[in-house]
Design a protein around this motif. Structure first.
Motif, PDB file in Angstrom:
ATOM      1  N   THR A 235       0.712  -1.126  -0.079  1.00 38.31           N
ATOM      2  CA  THR A 235       0.115   0.049   0.188  1.00 38.31           C
ATOM      3  C   THR A 235       0.818   1.299  -0.102  1.00 38.31           C
ATOM      4  OG1 THR A 235      -1.955  -1.026   1.010  1.00 38.31           O
ATOM      5  CG2 THR A 235      -1.862   1.378   1.221  1.00 38.31           C
ATOM      6  N   SER A 236       1.881   1.084   0.582  1.00 37.91           N
ATOM      7  CA  SER A 236       2.977   2.537   0.769  1.00 37.91           C
ATOM      8  C   SER A 236       3.547   2.558  -0.387  1.00 37.91           C
ATOM      9  CB  SER A 236       3.887   2.187   1.867  1.00 37.91           C
ATOM     10  OG  SER A 236       4.836   1.515   1.655  1.00 37.91           O
ATOM     11  N   LEU A 237       3.804   1.370  -1.240  1.00 42.13           N
ATOM     12  CA  LEU A 237       4.516   1.801  -2.495  1.00 42.13           C
ATOM     13  C   LEU A 237       3.498   2.388  -3.635  1.00 42.13           C
ATOM     14  CD1 LEU A 237       6.417  -1.726  -2.933  1.00 42.13           C
ATOM     15  CD2 LEU A 237       7.443   0.578  -2.567  1.00 42.13           C
ATOM     16  N   ALA A 238       2.234   1.874  -3.603  1.00 44.68           N
ATOM     17  CA  ALA A 238       1.069   2.081  -4.404  1.00 44.68           C
ATOM     18  C   ALA A 238       0.892   3.535  -4.282  1.00 44.68           C
ATOM     19  CB  ALA A 238      -0.133   1.384  -4.234  1.00 44.68           C
ATOM     20  N   LYS A 239       1.100   4.206  -2.749  1.00 47.27           N
ATOM     21  CA  LYS A 239       0.637   5.287  -2.496  1.00 47.27           C
ATOM     22  C   LYS A 239       1.849   6.209  -2.971  1.00 47.27           C
ATOM     23  CE  LYS A 239      -0.089   8.629   1.188  1.00 47.27           C
ATOM     24  NZ  LYS A 239      -0.191   8.890   2.688  1.00 47.27           N
ATOM     25  N   LYS A 240       3.028   6.061  -2.983  1.00 47.69           N
ATOM     26  CA  LYS A 240       4.244   6.923  -3.584  1.00 47.69           C
ATOM     27  C   LYS A 240       4.041   6.756  -5.112  1.00 47.69           C
ATOM     28  CE  LYS A 240       8.235   8.258  -3.814  1.00 47.69           C
ATOM     29  NZ  LYS A 240       8.298   9.617  -4.355  1.00 47.69           N
ATOM     30  N   LEU A 241       3.708   5.667  -5.613  1.00 46.30           N
ATOM     31  CA  LEU A 241       3.708   5.432  -7.264  1.00 46.30           C
ATOM     32  C   LEU A 241       2.346   6.352  -7.523  1.00 46.30           C
ATOM     33  CD1 LEU A 241       4.260   4.529  -9.933  1.00 46.30           C
ATOM     34  CD2 LEU A 241       2.937   2.432  -9.504  1.00 46.30           C
ATOM     35  N   ASP A 242       1.261   6.432  -7.095  1.00 42.40           N
ATOM     36  CA  ASP A 242       0.057   7.133  -7.316  1.00 42.40           C
ATOM     37  C   ASP A 242       0.400   8.951  -7.165  1.00 42.40           C
ATOM     38  OD1 ASP A 242      -2.692   7.110  -8.026  1.00 42.40           O
ATOM     39  OD2 ASP A 242      -3.222   7.756  -6.083  1.00 42.40           O
ATOM     40  N   GLU A 243       1.055   8.978  -5.920  1.00 43.47           N
ATOM     41  CA  GLU A 243       1.645  10.543  -5.987  1.00 43.47           C
ATOM     42  C   GLU A 243       2.432  10.907  -7.019  1.00 43.47           C
ATOM     43  OE1 GLU A 243       3.240  10.400  -2.224  1.00 43.47           O
ATOM     44  OE2 GLU A 243       1.254  10.407  -1.036  1.00 43.47           O
ATOM     45  N   ASP A 244       3.511  10.104  -7.349  1.00 41.98           N
ATOM     46  CA  ASP A 244       4.470  10.510  -8.220  1.00 41.98           C
ATOM     47  C   ASP A 244       3.689  10.590  -9.884  1.00 41.98           C
ATOM     48  OD1 ASP A 244       6.249  10.536  -6.418  1.00 41.98           O
ATOM     49  OD2 ASP A 244       7.225   8.686  -7.124  1.00 41.98           O
ATOM     50  N   ILE A 245       2.703   9.777 -10.129  1.00 42.30           N
ATOM     51  CA  ILE A 245       2.320   9.805 -11.480  1.00 42.30           C
ATOM     52  C   ILE A 245       1.135  10.966 -11.422  1.00 42.30           C
ATOM     53  CG2 ILE A 245       0.496   8.572 -12.845  1.00 42.30           C
ATOM     54  CD1 ILE A 245       1.734   5.864 -12.040  1.00 42.30           C
ATOM     55  N   THR A 246       0.511  11.181 -10.459  1.00 38.14           N
ATOM     56  CA  THR A 246      -0.658  12.514 -10.214  1.00 38.14           C
ATOM     57  C   THR A 246       0.242  13.572 -10.503  1.00 38.14           C
ATOM     58  OG1 THR A 246      -1.956  10.996  -8.817  1.00 38.14           O
ATOM     59  CG2 THR A 246      -2.167  13.360  -8.794  1.00 38.14           C
TER      60      THR A 246
ATOM     61  N   LEU B  26       0.483  14.677 -21.013  1.00 39.50           N
ATOM     62  CA  LEU B  26       0.880  13.356 -20.730  1.00 39.50           C
ATOM     63  C   LEU B  26      -0.101  12.416 -20.770  1.00 39.50           C
ATOM     64  CD1 LEU B  26       4.081  12.593 -20.569  1.00 39.50           C
ATOM     65  CD2 LEU B  26       3.726  12.980 -18.191  1.00 39.50           C
ATOM     66  N   SER B  27      -0.065  11.318 -21.117  1.00 40.99           N
ATOM     67  CA  SER B  27      -0.839  10.120 -20.957  1.00 40.99           C
ATOM     68  C   SER B  27      -0.408   9.443 -19.740  1.00 40.99           C
ATOM     69  CB  SER B  27      -0.997   9.140 -22.059  1.00 40.99           C
ATOM     70  OG  SER B  27       0.282   8.441 -22.062  1.00 40.99           O
ATOM     71  N   LEU B  28      -1.542   8.598 -19.047  1.00 33.76           N
ATOM     72  CA  LEU B  28      -0.940   7.884 -18.059  1.00 33.76           C
ATOM     73  C   LEU B  28       0.033   6.887 -18.093  1.00 33.76           C
ATOM     74  CD1 LEU B  28      -1.803   7.102 -15.204  1.00 33.76           C
ATOM     75  CD2 LEU B  28      -3.702   5.327 -15.872  1.00 33.76           C
ATOM     76  N   SER B  29      -0.047   6.219 -19.537  1.00 35.27           N
ATOM     77  CA  SER B  29       0.971   5.138 -19.745  1.00 35.27           C
ATOM     78  C   SER B  29       2.452   5.853 -19.808  1.00 35.27           C
ATOM     79  CB  SER B  29       0.805   4.669 -21.287  1.00 35.27           C
ATOM     80  OG  SER B  29      -0.319   4.168 -21.085  1.00 35.27           O
ATOM     81  N   LYS B  30       2.391   7.132 -20.279  1.00 32.03           N
ATOM     82  CA  LYS B  30       3.805   7.741 -20.300  1.00 32.03           C
ATOM     83  C   LYS B  30       4.348   8.156 -19.087  1.00 32.03           C
ATOM     84  CE  LYS B  30       3.810   9.523 -25.284  1.00 32.03           C
ATOM     85  NZ  LYS B  30       3.956  10.863 -26.111  1.00 32.03           N
ATOM     86  N   ALA B  31       3.429   8.703 -18.210  1.00 32.60           N
ATOM     87  CA  ALA B  31       3.732   8.902 -16.834  1.00 32.60           C
ATOM     88  C   ALA B  31       3.978   7.575 -16.122  1.00 32.60           C
ATOM     89  CB  ALA B  31       2.695   9.489 -16.119  1.00 32.60           C
ATOM     90  N   ALA B  32       3.377   6.707 -16.405  1.00 31.09           N
ATOM     91  CA  ALA B  32       4.213   5.375 -15.609  1.00 31.09           C
ATOM     92  C   ALA B  32       5.369   5.107 -16.208  1.00 31.09           C
ATOM     93  CB  ALA B  32       2.990   4.108 -15.923  1.00 31.09           C
TER      94      ALA B  32
ATOM     95  N   CYS C 297       7.677   7.341 -14.654  1.00 37.99           N
ATOM     96  CA  CYS C 297       8.208   7.044 -13.259  1.00 37.99           C
ATOM     97  C   CYS C 297       9.137   5.712 -13.146  1.00 37.99           C
ATOM     98  CB  CYS C 297       6.749   6.734 -12.390  1.00 37.99           C
ATOM     99  SG  CYS C 297       5.892   7.935 -11.921  1.00 37.99           S
ATOM    100  N   ALA C 298       8.884   4.994 -13.788  1.00 37.53           N
ATOM    101  CA  ALA C 298       9.498   3.534 -13.806  1.00 37.53           C
ATOM    102  C   ALA C 298      10.936   3.799 -14.300  1.00 37.53           C
ATOM    103  CB  ALA C 298       8.809   2.387 -14.907  1.00 37.53           C
ATOM    104  N   MET C 299      11.148   4.874 -15.134  1.00 39.43           N
ATOM    105  CA  MET C 299      12.736   5.155 -15.561  1.00 39.43           C
ATOM    106  C   MET C 299      13.168   5.725 -14.228  1.00 39.43           C
ATOM    107  SD  MET C 299      13.358   4.250 -18.604  1.00 39.43           S
ATOM    108  CE  MET C 299      14.753   5.126 -19.199  1.00 39.43           C
ATOM    109  N   ASP C 300      12.398   6.731 -13.655  1.00 39.69           N
ATOM    110  CA  ASP C 300      13.159   7.343 -12.617  1.00 39.69           C
ATOM    111  C   ASP C 300      13.637   6.449 -11.324  1.00 39.69           C
ATOM    112  OD1 ASP C 300      13.849  10.036 -11.050  1.00 39.69           O
ATOM    113  OD2 ASP C 300      12.095   9.578 -10.032  1.00 39.69           O
ATOM    114  N   TYR C 301      12.560   5.508 -11.229  1.00 41.77           N
ATOM    115  CA  TYR C 301      12.727   4.595 -10.036  1.00 41.77           C
ATOM    116  C   TYR C 301      13.988   3.509 -10.338  1.00 41.77           C
ATOM    117  CZ  TYR C 301       7.885   5.991  -8.630  1.00 41.77           C
ATOM    118  OH  TYR C 301       6.942   6.522  -8.068  1.00 41.77           O
ATOM    119  N   LEU C 302      14.009   3.304 -11.633  1.00 45.44           N
ATOM    120  CA  LEU C 302      15.058   2.208 -12.228  1.00 45.44           C
ATOM    121  C   LEU C 302      16.456   3.181 -11.970  1.00 45.44           C
ATOM    122  CD1 LEU C 302      16.125  -0.386 -13.122  1.00 45.44           C
ATOM    123  CD2 LEU C 302      15.783   0.430 -15.524  1.00 45.44           C
ATOM    124  N   ASP C 303      16.684   4.398 -12.459  1.00 45.52           N
ATOM    125  CA  ASP C 303      17.784   5.243 -12.392  1.00 45.52           C
ATOM    126  C   ASP C 303      18.090   5.385 -10.664  1.00 45.52           C
ATOM    127  OD1 ASP C 303      19.822   7.349 -12.908  1.00 45.52           O
ATOM    128  OD2 ASP C 303      18.417   8.714 -12.079  1.00 45.52           O
TER     129      ASP C 303
END
Length: 139
Positions: free
Chosen positions: A30-41, A50-56, A59-65
């Protein structure tokens, strides 16, 4: 987070529900989901086109970095710790060697002091005999 056939958790992201099978606790997911939701939002709010897919993906690129930099930093720390451990082991060996040398020198010092004391006693004895002999010769 490790995804496997463990327990299943529900997670909501940007209004969509996802089922995740993991061994992690539901509160952690839940804490991961909340962080992801905040970052995408935040990305969507800051970039209206920006589309939802591109935002995701961003975020994935930022997290991987962040992950790779953290992993590199952790590896660097492990390497430094191994160097410190090796240095500590060398210092311990040097200390042990110095202690052993010190013990040898202390034994040698004690033996030399003992020899000195015997020689001094012998010299006093010899001096006393010489003085006694002079005293007898003078009579």
């Amino acid at each position: 987070m490790r995804i496997d056939d463990g327990k299943q958790s529900e997670s909501d992201h940007c209004g969509r529900a996802y089922a995740i099978a993991t061994t992690d606790t539901e509160s952690y997911i839940t804490s991961l989901a909340k962080k992801l939701d905040e970052d995408i939002t935040k990305l969507l709010d800051d970039n209206g086109n920006l589309s939802l897919s591109k935002a995701a993906v961003f975020c994935a690129m930022d997290y991987l970095d962040e992950y790779r930099k953290s992993a590199g930093s952790a590896e660097n720390m492990r390497s430094q710790i191994q160097d410190y451990i090796a240095d500590a082991a060398k210092a311990k060996l040097a200390e042990d060697k110095v202690r052993a040398e010190n013990e040898v020198l202390q034994r040698e010092n004690a033996a030399l002091r003992e020899q000195l004391a015997k020689l001094q006693a012998k010299m006093k004895e010899t001096a006393a005999r010489e003085q006694a002999a002079k005293a007898e010769a003078g009579n």
